[in-house]
Design a protein around this motif. Sequence first.
Motif, PDB file in Angstrom:
ATOM      1  N   VAL A 142       0.850  -1.199   0.000  1.00  0.00           N
ATOM      2  CA  VAL A 142       0.000   0.000   0.000  1.00  0.00           C
ATOM      3  C   VAL A 142       0.885   1.248   0.000  1.00  0.00           C
ATOM      4  N   GLU A 143       1.907   1.250   0.824  1.00  0.00           N
ATOM      5  CA  GLU A 143       2.802   2.419   0.889  1.00  0.00           C
ATOM      6  C   GLU A 143       3.555   2.609  -0.420  1.00  0.00           C
ATOM      7  N   PHE A 144       4.003   1.512  -1.034  1.00  0.00           N
ATOM      8  CA  PHE A 144       4.670   1.623  -2.330  1.00  0.00           C
ATOM      9  C   PHE A 144       3.727   2.216  -3.371  1.00  0.00           C
ATOM     10  N   TYR A 145       2.494   1.712  -3.446  1.00  0.00           N
ATOM     11  CA  TYR A 145       1.553   2.203  -4.451  1.00  0.00           C
ATOM     12  C   TYR A 145       1.183   3.665  -4.208  1.00  0.00           C
ATOM     13  N   ARG A 146       1.172   4.088  -2.972  1.00  0.00           N
ATOM     14  CA  ARG A 146       0.971   5.523  -2.685  1.00  0.00           C
ATOM     15  C   ARG A 146       2.117   6.343  -3.273  1.00  0.00           C
ATOM     16  N   ALA A 147       3.348   5.921  -2.960  1.00  0.00           N
ATOM     17  CA  ALA A 147       4.514   6.677  -3.407  1.00  0.00           C
ATOM     18  C   ALA A 147       4.716   6.590  -4.916  1.00  0.00           C
ATOM     19  N   ALA A 148       4.538   5.407  -5.481  1.00  0.00           N
ATOM     20  CA  ALA A 148       4.826   5.190  -6.900  1.00  0.00           C
ATOM     21  C   ALA A 148       3.727   5.696  -7.821  1.00  0.00           C
ATOM     22  N   PHE A 149       2.467   5.462  -7.439  1.00  0.00           N
ATOM     23  CA  PHE A 149       1.349   5.713  -8.345  1.00  0.00           C
ATOM     24  C   PHE A 149       0.312   6.677  -7.789  1.00  0.00           C
ATOM     25  N   GLY A 150       0.607   7.318  -6.668  1.00  0.00           N
ATOM     26  CA  GLY A 150      -0.340   8.267  -6.089  1.00  0.00           C
ATOM     27  C   GLY A 150      -1.612   7.611  -5.595  1.00  0.00           C
ATOM     28  N   ALA A 151      -1.547   6.352  -5.173  1.00  0.00           N
ATOM     29  CA  ALA A 151      -2.740   5.626  -4.725  1.00  0.00           C
ATOM     30  C   ALA A 151      -3.364   6.293  -3.505  1.00  0.00           C
ATOM     31  N   GLU A 152      -4.675   6.257  -3.483  1.00  0.00           N
ATOM     32  CA  GLU A 152      -5.453   6.693  -2.318  1.00  0.00           C
ATOM     33  C   GLU A 152      -6.091   5.446  -1.723  1.00  0.00           C
ATOM     34  N   GLU A 153      -5.803   5.177  -0.464  1.00  0.00           N
ATOM     35  CA  GLU A 153      -6.409   4.012   0.179  1.00  0.00           C
ATOM     36  C   GLU A 153      -7.789   4.402   0.686  1.00  0.00           C
ATOM     37  N   LEU A 154      -8.798   3.691   0.195  1.00  0.00           N
ATOM     38  CA  LEU A 154     -10.182   3.987   0.540  1.00  0.00           C
ATOM     39  C   LEU A 154     -10.677   3.151   1.712  1.00  0.00           C
ATOM     40  N   PHE A 155     -10.082   1.976   1.892  1.00  0.00           N
ATOM     41  CA  PHE A 155     -10.523   1.070   2.950  1.00  0.00           C
ATOM     42  C   PHE A 155      -9.408   0.088   3.257  1.00  0.00           C
ATOM     43  N   ARG A 156      -9.295  -0.288   4.523  1.00  0.00           N
ATOM     44  CA  ARG A 156      -8.317  -1.296   4.948  1.00  0.00           C
ATOM     45  C   ARG A 156      -8.879  -2.069   6.125  1.00  0.00           C
ATOM     46  N   ASN A 157      -8.674  -3.378   6.112  1.00  0.00           N
ATOM     47  CA  ASN A 157      -8.884  -4.125   7.345  1.00  0.00           C
ATOM     48  C   ASN A 157      -7.797  -5.182   7.474  1.00  0.00           C
ATOM     49  N   LEU A 158      -7.433  -5.424   8.729  1.00  0.00           N
ATOM     50  CA  LEU A 158      -6.375  -6.367   9.048  1.00  0.00           C
ATOM     51  C   LEU A 158      -6.984  -7.684   9.514  1.00  0.00           C
ATOM     52  N   ALA A 159      -6.223  -8.754   9.368  1.00  0.00           N
ATOM     53  CA  ALA A 159      -6.638 -10.057   9.870  1.00  0.00           C
ATOM     54  C   ALA A 159      -6.646 -10.031  11.391  1.00  0.00           C
ATOM     55  N   ASP A 160      -7.201 -11.081  11.989  1.00  0.00           N
ATOM     56  CA  ASP A 160      -7.289 -11.161  13.442  1.00  0.00           C
ATOM     57  C   ASP A 160      -5.924 -11.083  14.127  1.00  0.00           C
ATOM     58  N   ASP A 161      -4.847 -11.453  13.402  1.00  0.00           N
ATOM     59  CA  ASP A 161      -3.510 -11.371  14.007  1.00  0.00           C
ATOM     60  C   ASP A 161      -3.013  -9.928  14.116  1.00  0.00           C
ATOM     61  N   GLY A 162      -3.755  -8.981  13.535  1.00  0.00           N
ATOM     62  CA  GLY A 162      -3.404  -7.570  13.626  1.00  0.00           C
ATOM     63  C   GLY A 162      -2.244  -7.145  12.747  1.00  0.00           C
ATOM     64  N   GLU A 163      -1.690  -8.072  11.979  1.00  0.00           N
ATOM     65  CA  GLU A 163      -0.531  -7.772  11.135  1.00  0.00           C
ATOM     66  C   GLU A 163      -0.813  -7.933   9.648  1.00  0.00           C
ATOM     67  N   ARG A 164      -1.401  -9.066   9.287  1.00  0.00           N
ATOM     68  CA  ARG A 164      -1.620  -9.315   7.864  1.00  0.00           C
ATOM     69  C   ARG A 164      -2.779  -8.476   7.345  1.00  0.00           C
ATOM     70  N   LEU A 165      -2.596  -8.008   6.140  1.00  0.00           N
ATOM     71  CA  LEU A 165      -3.612  -7.196   5.480  1.00  0.00           C
ATOM     72  C   LEU A 165      -4.657  -8.127   4.867  1.00  0.00           C
ATOM     73  N   MET A 166      -5.858  -8.079   5.425  1.00  0.00           N
ATOM     74  CA  MET A 166      -6.951  -8.904   4.911  1.00  0.00           C
ATOM     75  C   MET A 166      -7.489  -8.312   3.603  1.00  0.00           C
ATOM     76  N   HIS A 167      -7.601  -6.987   3.549  1.00  0.00           N
ATOM     77  CA  HIS A 167      -8.160  -6.339   2.358  1.00  0.00           C
ATOM     78  C   HIS A 167      -7.809  -4.859   2.373  1.00  0.00           C
TER      79      HIS A 167
END
Length: 137
Positions: free
Chosen positions: A27-52
């Motif tokens: 996500v951070e790379f796509y922000r820096a490289a392509f100007g991505a805007e993150e509209l939504f994020r949720n993490l897995a129950d482990d609090g580390e892995r990106l679920m979506h």
Amino acid sequence: MADTAPPTPVGLIPYLTIPSRGGQAAVEFYRAAFGAEELFRNLADDGERLMHSRLKINGSLIFLSDEFPEYGQTPDIKPAGVTLHLQVDDADEWWKRALVAGGIPLMPLADQFWGDRYGQLTDPFGHIWSIGAPIKA
């Protein structure tokens, strides 16, 4: 960023699987490289892995998540056979920004016979991107 995912529009939306727990870094790379805007994020129950994550890049949506071997995804997936194309207003600007962010050139950005300035690069997660824009007069 929204607390709940907005409705998904009808259409074709690429969904990238990011290997080796690299989803949040992607996500951070796509922000820096392509100007991505993150509209939504949720993490897995482990609090580390990106679920979506739902990103908007150059007016289009792209989804991504970490790999989840427990749901049948192969660990350390190696993307192959797909190139994500960005048709942009200024290929040189987008190309430079992507390289500064960590993109690795595959096909140098150059004027092509079909009328675009075009090149291909790999992102740090193994996905191939092409960048193109009409050749400036």
